[in-house]
Structures are given as structure tokens and as C-alpha cells.
Design a protein around this motif. Structure first.
Motif, short mmCIF file in Angstrom:
data_model
loop_
_atom_site.label_atom_id
_atom_site.label_comp_id
_atom_site.label_asym_id
_atom_site.label_seq_id
_atom_site.Cartn_x
_atom_site.Cartn_y
_atom_site.Cartn_z
N VAL A 83 1.34 -0.91 0.05
CA VAL A 83 -0.05 -0.09 -0.05
C VAL A 83 0.95 1.26 0.04
CG1 VAL A 83 -1.88 0.88 1.27
CG2 VAL A 83 -1.86 -1.39 1.65
N ALA A 84 0.55 1.96 -0.63
CA ALA A 84 1.45 3.21 -0.74
C ALA A 84 1.38 3.96 0.28
CB ALA A 84 0.76 4.31 -1.94
N THR A 85 2.13 5.29 0.69
CA THR A 85 1.86 5.91 1.72
C THR A 85 1.92 7.65 1.38
OG1 THR A 85 5.22 6.39 1.24
CG2 THR A 85 4.48 4.60 2.79
N THR A 86 2.26 7.11 0.15
CA THR A 86 1.91 8.96 0.14
C THR A 86 1.25 8.48 -2.06
OG1 THR A 86 2.56 11.31 -0.69
CG2 THR A 86 4.25 9.66 -1.26
N THR A 87 0.85 10.11 -2.54
CA THR A 87 0.54 10.22 -4.20
C THR A 87 1.50 11.47 -4.70
OG1 THR A 87 -1.06 11.98 -3.15
CG2 THR A 87 -1.82 9.10 -3.35
N THR A 88 1.16 11.21 -6.18
CA THR A 88 1.33 11.85 -6.74
C THR A 88 2.11 13.45 -6.22
OG1 THR A 88 -0.17 11.76 -8.57
CG2 THR A 88 1.77 10.44 -8.81
N ALA A 89 0.32 13.49 -5.99
CA ALA A 89 -0.43 14.92 -5.60
C ALA A 89 0.30 15.36 -4.00
CB ALA A 89 -1.44 14.87 -5.51
N GLU A 90 0.52 14.46 -3.04
CA GLU A 90 0.55 14.24 -1.86
C GLU A 90 2.19 14.68 -1.42
OE1 GLU A 90 -1.84 12.12 0.09
OE2 GLU A 90 -3.11 12.94 -0.13
N CYS A 91 3.48 14.05 -2.14
CA CYS A 91 4.25 13.39 -1.80
C CYS A 91 5.67 14.81 -1.48
CB CYS A 91 4.74 12.86 -3.56
SG CYS A 91 6.40 12.31 -2.60
N PRO A 92 5.90 15.03 -0.35
CA PRO A 92 6.68 16.17 0.15
C PRO A 92 8.35 16.22 -1.48
CG PRO A 92 7.15 14.41 1.34
CD PRO A 92 5.94 13.58 0.51
N GLN A 93 9.02 17.21 -0.13
CA GLN A 93 9.48 17.40 -2.13
C GLN A 93 10.76 16.53 -1.05
OE1 GLN A 93 12.26 20.94 -2.15
NE2 GLN A 93 14.28 20.11 -2.06
N ILE A 94 11.16 15.14 -3.05
CA ILE A 94 12.51 13.97 -2.26
C ILE A 94 13.85 14.56 -3.33
CG2 ILE A 94 10.60 12.31 -2.37
CD1 ILE A 94 10.81 11.92 -4.85
N ASP A 95 14.68 13.72 -2.53
CA ASP A 95 16.11 13.88 -3.05
C ASP A 95 16.51 12.64 -4.07
OD1 ASP A 95 16.15 16.01 -1.02
OD2 ASP A 95 16.54 13.70 0.53
N TYR A 96 15.91 12.07 -3.70
CA TYR A 96 16.60 10.73 -5.01
C TYR A 96 15.38 9.89 -5.21
CZ TYR A 96 21.02 11.28 -2.66
OH TYR A 96 22.20 11.80 -2.31
N LEU A 97 15.18 9.18 -6.85
CA LEU A 97 14.08 8.89 -6.91
C LEU A 97 14.93 7.11 -7.17
CD1 LEU A 97 11.71 10.20 -9.39
CD2 LEU A 97 11.31 9.27 -7.52
N LEU A 98 13.59 5.94 -6.97
CA LEU A 98 14.72 4.21 -7.16
C LEU A 98 12.91 3.92 -7.82
CD1 LEU A 98 15.40 1.64 -6.80
CD2 LEU A 98 14.51 1.87 -4.60
N LEU A 99 13.33 3.28 -9.39
CA LEU A 99 12.09 2.51 -10.23
C LEU A 99 12.68 0.93 -9.72
CD1 LEU A 99 12.27 4.72 -13.37
CD2 LEU A 99 10.77 4.97 -10.93
N GLY A 100 12.35 0.28 -9.66
CA GLY A 100 12.05 -1.17 -9.53
C GLY A 100 11.55 -1.56 -10.73
N GLY A 101 12.06 -2.76 -11.59
CA GLY A 101 11.58 -3.46 -12.88
C GLY A 101 10.27 -4.48 -12.89
N PRO A 102 9.92 -3.57 -14.01
CA PRO A 102 8.15 -4.81 -13.71
C PRO A 102 8.55 -5.22 -15.01
CG PRO A 102 7.90 -2.61 -14.36
CD PRO A 102 9.57 -2.40 -14.22
N MET A 103 7.60 -5.97 -15.46
CA MET A 103 7.55 -6.73 -16.63
C MET A 103 8.10 -6.11 -17.74
SD MET A 103 7.02 -10.28 -15.66
CE MET A 103 7.14 -10.66 -17.16
#
Length: 230
Positions: A83-103
Motif C-alpha cells: 500500500v502506498a504511503t503517499t501520492t503524486t499529489a501529496e508527496c513532499p520534496q524528495i532527493d532520490y528516486l528508485l524505480l524497480g523493474g516490472p514485466m
């Protein structure tokens, strides 16, 4: 002299159907250096004196589209609901992004695509990390165009056809992860852990990083696949 307080570091992880280890593995590599956790170890006398001073103040934000905040995302390979902890609209300022691998056929939503591009355009993102097929997700935003990157070895030819503007590393180069400016790409979940180990050593020094690796029973490798001399 006052002690220097650790700088807050915020990681944003877009939530979609990635392989669990692609995200959990790299995050676990760094999570054990959390200053809050190290202070608990310090109070128990479980770590050398002064080691906690090199810790990181970490926060992790698992980000969903607005409509999906309370809807569990099933990571189908492991049948694990997240379950997400935030949304694209609510996410605070972030320093780093991590994208995992899907199909390989996964398509990033327009909302998440716009979120990633917007945060990069605001110059708040220091580094984007991808693991396994996560590089093909980032390629959908156009942010990998002209960049040197790697992806899961089994998807390299497909990635070349789908995203020809990216300078994909050839398998013959035998490189497990690649750094091109502010974008770091790894070709698998475990090589992603190695990539994050490299980042961790840069952030908090070899002494604390080595303590964390030993706590995990883990010995990281360099981009060439050879064990690091720690």
C-alpha cells in the motif's frame, strides 16, 4: 563544538508491479544505517562508539497515483500486497528516486510519468536509480534519451528497439551497473544492491558501510562483478 546533525535524505519509490527484491534489496542495503536505528544499537553497546554519528537520516515514500492511494498494489511475482504511503499529489520534496523493474510490457501511467518529469524539472532530484527493467520504465519519460544505461540482460535487444534514443550498454561489456550523470542504472535486483552499496560508501564512509554489509551477511561487488576489497 556542536555535533553536526545528519541531513534528511528522502527517497521516493513509484509504486507499480515491480519485482519486490528490485526495491526491497537496495533499500535494505542502506536502511540499516538509519541514525535512529544506530542510536538504539549504541544504547545497547552493540556498535563501536561514535559509529552512529556517521548514520543517515532516511525517509522512504512509496508513491501511487492519486486514485490508488488506499488500493493495495499486488506484486504478482511474490503475491505481495503493498500500500502506498503517499501520492503524486501529496508527496513532499524528495532527493532520490528508485524505480524497480516490472514485466517488459509495463506502461507507466501518464500521472506517474508527469510526476517524475516534474520533480526532475524542479531540480529537486539529485539522482535517479533504476534496477533490472526499471530502466525501461524511466526510458518512457524521455529522461534516459542520450544517456548510457543498462537494463536486465534479457531485455537489452528489446529495449534497443523500444527506446532507440537511449545508449544501452551491450552485454559484451560485462558491466552490472552504470552511472551517467545523475542517473544510475543496474541490470538486476542484486546488482542494484551492489550499486546502492557504492552509493552508501560515498555517503557515510567505508567503516559504517562495512558494518551494515556485515550485519546483512552481504559482500558487495563493483560494477565489474568483482567483490569489493573492504
Amino acid at each position: 563544538m556542536k555535533k553536526k546533525h545528519p541531513k534528511l535524505i528522502r527517497f521516493g519509490i513509484p509504486l507499480f508491479e515491480y519485482q519486490a527484491l528490485d526495491v526491497i534489496g537496495p533499500l535494505d542495503v542502506i536502511a540499516g544505517t538509519s541514525i535512529a536505528l544506530l542510536k538504539q544499537y549504541d544504547a545497547l553497546g552493540a556498535i563501536p562508539k561514535g559509529l552512529s554519528e556517521h548514520g543517515l537520516e532516511l525517509e522512504f515514500y512509496h508513491i501511487s497515483e492519486v486514485a490508488n492511494k488506499t488500493v493495495p498494489k499486488n506484486l504478482e511475482l511474490e503475491n505481495l500486497d503493498v500500500v502506498a504511503t503517499t501520492t503524486t499529489a501529496e508527496c513532499p520534496q524528495i532527493d532520490y528516486l528508485l524505480l524497480g523493474g516490472p514485466m517488459p510490457g509495463f506502461k507507466l501511467s501518464e500521472e506517474m510519468n508527469a510526476f517524475i518529469r516534474d520533480r526532475v524539472a524542479k531540480n529537486e532530484i539529485k539522482t535517479i536509480f533504476t534496477t533490472c527493467t526499471g530502466a525501461s520504465v524511466l526510458a518512457q519519460t524521455g529522461l534516459l534519451d542520450g544517456k548510457r544505461a543498462t537494463v536486465n540482460n534479457g531485455m537489452i535487444e528489446m529495449a534497443r528497439q523500444m527506446y532507440p534514443a537511449v545508449n544501452w550498454v551491450d552485454k559484451s561489456e560485462k558491466v552490472n551497473w552504470v552511472i551517467d550523470g545523475s542517473i544510475w542504472t543496474a541490470n538486476g535486483a542484486c546488482t542494484g544492491m551492489d550499486m546502492f552499496a557504492h552509493w552508501l560508501i560515498q555517503q557515510c564512509g567505508e567503516k559504517l558501510a562495512k558494518f551494515q554489509f556485515e550485519a546483512l551477511g552481504y559482500h558487495p561487488r563493483g560494477a565489474d562483478g568483482k567483490l569489493l576489497d573492504l
